[in-house]
Scaffold this active site. Structure first.
Site, PDB file in Angstrom:
ATOM      1  CD  GLU A 141      -2.909  -0.887   2.497  1.00  0.00           C
ATOM      2  OE1 GLU A 141      -3.934  -1.805   2.013  1.00  0.00           O
ATOM      3  OE2 GLU A 141      -2.567  -0.508   3.644  1.00  0.00           O
ATOM      4  CD  GLU A 183      -3.950  -6.470   2.504  1.00  0.00           C
ATOM      5  OE1 GLU A 183      -4.734  -5.554   3.137  1.00  0.00           O
ATOM      6  OE2 GLU A 183      -2.964  -6.039   2.769  1.00  0.00           O
TER       7      GLU A 183
HETATM    8  C1  BG6 Z   1      -4.239  -2.573   4.702  1.00  0.00           C
HETATM    9  C2  BG6 Z   1      -2.892  -3.361   5.666  1.00  0.00           C
HETATM   10  O1  BG6 Z   1      -4.668  -1.508   4.643  1.00  0.00           O
HETATM   11  O2  BG6 Z   1      -5.447  -3.570   5.598  1.00  0.00           O
HETATM   12  C3  BG6 Z   1      -3.410  -4.692   6.493  1.00  0.00           C
HETATM   13  O3  BG6 Z   1      -1.952  -4.130   4.616  1.00  0.00           O
HETATM   14  C4  BG6 Z   1      -4.194  -3.926   7.547  1.00  0.00           C
HETATM   15  O4  BG6 Z   1      -1.899  -4.749   7.203  1.00  0.00           O
HETATM   16  C5  BG6 Z   1      -5.572  -3.849   6.638  1.00  0.00           C
HETATM   17  O5  BG6 Z   1      -4.700  -4.820   8.750  1.00  0.00           O
HETATM   18  C6  BG6 Z   1      -7.081  -4.660   7.126  1.00  0.00           C
HETATM   19  O6  BG6 Z   1      -6.845  -2.733   8.146  1.00  0.00           O
HETATM   20  P1  BG6 Z   1      -7.452  -2.496   9.632  1.00  0.00           P
HETATM   21  O7  BG6 Z   1      -6.643  -1.868  10.224  1.00  0.00           O
HETATM   22  O8  BG6 Z   1      -8.444  -3.591   9.832  1.00  0.00           O
HETATM   23  O9  BG6 Z   1      -6.449  -4.479  10.061  1.00  0.00           O
END
Ligand code: BG6
Length: 492
Positions: free
Chosen positions: A198, A391
């Site tokens: 990211e 993701e």
């Molecule tokens: C992304 C990141 O922004 O979102 C992850 O690459 C992160 O590291 C994921 O865990 C989900 O966000 P959060 O804050 O719910 O863990």
């Protein structure tokens, strides 16, 4: 017309070292920036999500460095990233579970400070390299490919103390030493390389993204964009290095994709949407996939008084180091509006303008499967490069029942709807090569630093204060994803 997912589609799961690995003080590992993020005890969800709580300060940083356990002795706060989900000790069990699910690929990251404990050590830490060789080889032994993130937020603290993070150009050389080590050691084991997680996080969470501590910066915005310039250079140079050292290697870029809709049909909201897309998304992928600094950023920089310090040849480096594929995280969508009073809600890395047509997660993130189809079409139209959904997933509260089961129909619905939307995009003609569920196994939330925001299809028995057995349990979504993979996404 294409029908369904192509043969060989890469179904998988994703994690990051700082959130899943633990073993923070074992095997010669050094301390990193994520190890230093505290979560105060007894805070409400809103307090944990507040910007002040997420923000790193010099005081918090120094206190964390002095702390030699996973919690402060006075019980005021914990450092859950130090424990992660204990994958360091349980990686074989985790890989067995992933293989049982039928996963075709595992996206994981290395911890920079496990390989170079201080970042600038003359030689890498062999014990760290051996750990990663075992886990990467373990993926292949179980029939899974490897998607390796080379830097997922966690920077050795020594580099922050001595160089001040990515605003210092010297970080590029230190990073390239890591890159060269990874290509040398693991060139035979990695199928897809991702130099940075990211890239746009540098703008939205500068401590995570570019290792800046706000109270140490006189001109925060200037430092952020200078730091991003250095990350762009590092990414392009690493991409070029991979292509030279490992002919045929696949190297990608990644952003947190913030899909915006105009809140109304007012021209001002349309223009705002264009700018939001440019400044939060396109800038980053345009640099890494097209190899140019887009013209629209000149006006933006000018309006903010930002001047990027570039050396001769920097633009050539960016042009010569473009990526092979584009990946992104996708969790929610938001509105663009010039109305400052518009209702707000939380979102990944940002506070978002609320969309009355979308349901929200417990954490306020607006769920929008169709936005994934839109995003995939937009990225494909713009770059014509293969796309990887690196993701996607739902953070939710799960309950471990007495018999070891976890019933998570909400997660199955979320995944089903998003995968169906991705299948629509494939049938629209978009070249999507893979999909990795975020937090395939429960891990520490990056935003709110807690275990209780769970993404996994595998439950980890641990709480926010690092108590628990850390034993693994299959949730109902485990069998659902296993079936999805077995039918190549045909039966959702
Ligand atoms: C992304 C990141 O922004 O979102 C992850 O690459 C992160 O590291 C994921 O865990 C989900 O966000 P959060 O804050 O719910 O863990």
């Amino acid at each position: 017309m294409r029908k369904g997912f192509p043969e060989g589609f890469l179904w998988g799961g994703a994690t990051s070292a700082s959130q899943v690995e633990g073993g923070w003080n074992e095997g010669g590992r050094g301390l990193d920036t994520q190890d230093c993020r505290p979560v105060g005890r007894g805070l409400t969800r809103a307090q944990k999500n507040s910007w002040d709580h997420k923000q790193m300060t010099t005081g918090k940083f120094e206190r964390a460095i002095a702390c030699t356990t996973t919690s402060e002795a006075d019980g005021s706060c914990d450092y859950p990233f130090r424990q992660g989900s204990d994958e360091y000790h349980r990686w074989e069990e985790d890989l067995d579970l992933f293989a049982e699910m039928g996963m075709k690929i595992y996206r994981l990251s290395v911890s920079w400070s496990r390989i170079f404990p201080n970042g600038d050590d003359p030689e890498p830490n062999r014990e760290g390299l051996e750990y990663y060789r075992r886990i990467l080889a373990g993926c292949h032994e179980r029939g899974m490919k490897v998607f390796l993130t080379m830097l997922h937020y966690a920077v050795p603290v020594h580099l922050v103390k001595t160089l001040g993070g990515w605003k210092n150009r010297a970080m590029v050389d230190q990073y390239l030493r890591l890159a060269k080590t990874l290509f040398t050691e693991f060139g035979d084991l990695v199928d897809y390389w991702l130099p940075f997680n990211e890239m746009n996080a540098g703008r939205f969470n500068p401590y995570n993204g570019v290792a800046l501590i706000k109270d140490q910066e006189e001109n925060y915005d200037q430092a952020i964009f200078q730091a991003l310039h250095h990350e762009f250079l590092a990414s392009a140079l690493a991409t070029k290095m991979a292509h030279e050292m490992l002919p045929g290697s696949q190297v990608g870029c990644m952003i947190a994709r913030f899909c915006h809709y105009p809140a109304t049909c007012k021209p001002e909201d349309q223009l705002q949407q264009l700018h939001d897309e440019q400044y939060t998304n396109w800038f980053y992928t345009d640099v890494m996939a097209r190899g140019i600094y887009p013209e629209y950023m000149e006006r933006y920089f000018d309006s903010k008084g930002i001047v990027i310090d570039m050396e001769p040849g920097d633009l050539d480096v960016l042009r010569e180091g473009t990526v092979d594929f584009v990946s992104f995280s996708y969790y929610f969508t938001q509105l663009s509006t010039v109305d400052e009073g518009w209702e707000k809600t939380d979102g990944n890395l940002v506070v978002a303008a609320a969309n009355p047509y979308l349901p929200k997660s417990e954490w306020g993130w607006q769920q929008d499967p169709m936005g994934l189809r839109i995003t995939l079409n937009q990225l494909w139209d713009r770059y014509r490069k293969p796309l990887f959904v690196a993701e996607n997933g739902l953070g939710a509260t799960d309950v471990l029942e007495a018999d070891g089961s976890v019933h998570d129909p909400y997660r199955i619905k979320y995944l089903r709807d998003h995968i169906a939307a991705m299948r629509d995009a494939v049938e629209d003609g978009v070249d999507v090569i893979g999909y990795t569920i975020w937090g395939i196994i429960d891990l520490v939330s990056c935003g709110s630093i807690e275990m209780s925001k769970r993404y996994g299809v595998i439950y980890v028995d641990a709480d926010d204060e690092c108590n628990g057995t850390y034993d693994r349990y299959k949730k109902d979504s485990f069998a659902w994803y296993q079936h999805c993979i077995a039918t190549n996404g045909a039966d959702l």
